[in-house]
Structures are given as structure tokens and as C-alpha cells.
Write a protein that holds these residues in place. Sequence first.
Motif, short mmCIF file in Angstrom:
data_model
loop_
_atom_site.label_atom_id
_atom_site.label_comp_id
_atom_site.label_asym_id
_atom_site.label_seq_id
_atom_site.Cartn_x
_atom_site.Cartn_y
_atom_site.Cartn_z
N GLU A 61 0.85 -1.20 0.00
CA GLU A 61 0.00 0.00 0.00
C GLU A 61 0.89 1.24 0.00
O GLU A 61 1.91 1.30 0.68
N THR A 97 1.05 4.48 1.02
CA THR A 97 1.49 5.24 2.19
C THR A 97 2.56 4.48 2.96
O THR A 97 3.59 5.04 3.37
N GLN A 98 2.33 3.20 3.14
CA GLN A 98 3.29 2.36 3.84
C GLN A 98 4.58 2.22 3.03
O GLN A 98 5.69 2.25 3.59
N ARG A 113 6.73 5.36 3.28
CA ARG A 113 7.35 5.42 4.59
C ARG A 113 8.57 4.48 4.66
O ARG A 113 9.59 4.82 5.28
#
Length: 230
Positions: free
Chosen positions: A50, A52-53, A56
Motif C-alpha cells: 500500500e 502510504t506504507q 514510509r
Amino acid sequence: MPAPKLALFDLDGTLVDSRQLIHASMDEAFRTCGLGGCEYDHVRKIVGIELTQAVRMLLPADYPEEGATKVTQTFRESFVRLRADGTHLEGLYDGVLDLLAHLQAEDWTLGVATGKPRRGLDHILDTHDLHGFFVTLHTSCTGPGKPDPRMVLEAMAATKTTPDRTAMIGDSTHDITMAINAGVRAKGVTWGFHTAEELSGAGAHAVFDRFEDLRTGLDRFGSGIGVAAE
């Protein structure tokens, strides 16, 4: 009557060649946000997770959260623009349509389990006229993404099939781990983001270099023979 045969496909790096587009978009996002770019070898390892992950994971551990949010949004904007202006395309790999048509003719139920958002999945299905092949579609928009088994479990529930009749086909270790977590057959392909060694190391039951070999492997699995030999 046996449960349906279910073949679940990843999208990026498995059905569509999005390697240049994803890398160019992430590299541009990093440069725009003052991070000096992002190498392909780093980007390829997080594709499928995913977004956003994934962003990061690419950033330093102490990078501020608001900065990570900005990088993520900038990636989305770069991706849409680079795709729209034709700089980089998400073309189907040669052999995709023949494989899907063959599996459909052999009474396989076909589905997608992808880290792309639903709008990205719909764009691919619309652009390449693939809607007629897939009966169950699953993205990270509605719950945990890869390697969580959710998408595979939901696909099996939607198609009323069982783990022993399900194969997950993908080009990344995240696909392989998701399949294993769901208790289904994990089939890796080497024309995408991860190498044969990485896929085997993640526990893939079989790894294929060509669509023709993938078709043979799925035929053998679907007929219930040759599983131990994969």
C-alpha cells in the motif's frame, strides 16, 4: 462438484509493465520534496505494498510524518501526469491476453489482488479492455494490503472456492508472502520487480520466466497433477 479453480493475479509487474512509470514517479516525488531522488533498486522492493506504507519504508526512519504525506501526494500527482502525457505507459506484457483467454476457456475463475488503488485498477481494466476476464477484484483501499492475506481470503469467499483450488500469481515477494499467509499456491513470475532468487527465497512454490511456462504450471495445478514437481 469441485470448488472453482481460482487464479488471482497481481497487476504491476505481473500483467502490466509499470516499472519505468513507478520509478520515474517516485524519483520525481523525492526530488520535488528535496530528497535527491530515489534509486530503482529501492523502489522495486516496495512495489505492491500500500502506497502510504511503501513511501514510509523508503524514507529515513526519523522523517517527519507531514513530509511523508507530502511525498506520497507528490508521487500520486507525478504518476498521473507522466501516465497522461505519454512519458511512460502501463502496457500489457506480451502473452497476457493469450494466457487469460486460455484460462477462461479452461473454466478458471479469474481475479485481481493488487496494491493499486481501485481507480488505478479500473484505469488498467478500461485501457486494456480486461473487464470481461475478471470476476473478483481486490485492492488495498478497503483493508490491509500485502502481505496480509485479506485480499486472497476475500477473493476465495467471493468465488466460493478453497485454498487447495487457488493460485496467486505475482512478481514480488509481497505477493508470495500474501499467498502463503492465505494458505494458497504461490506462483512467482520473473518479468516484473523481483528476481527469481528473491521469489524462491520468499517461499514461492514455483517461479516462471515465460507466460508459456506459467500457463503449463497453471494447467498442471488445475488438473491436480504435478504439484509436488513444481
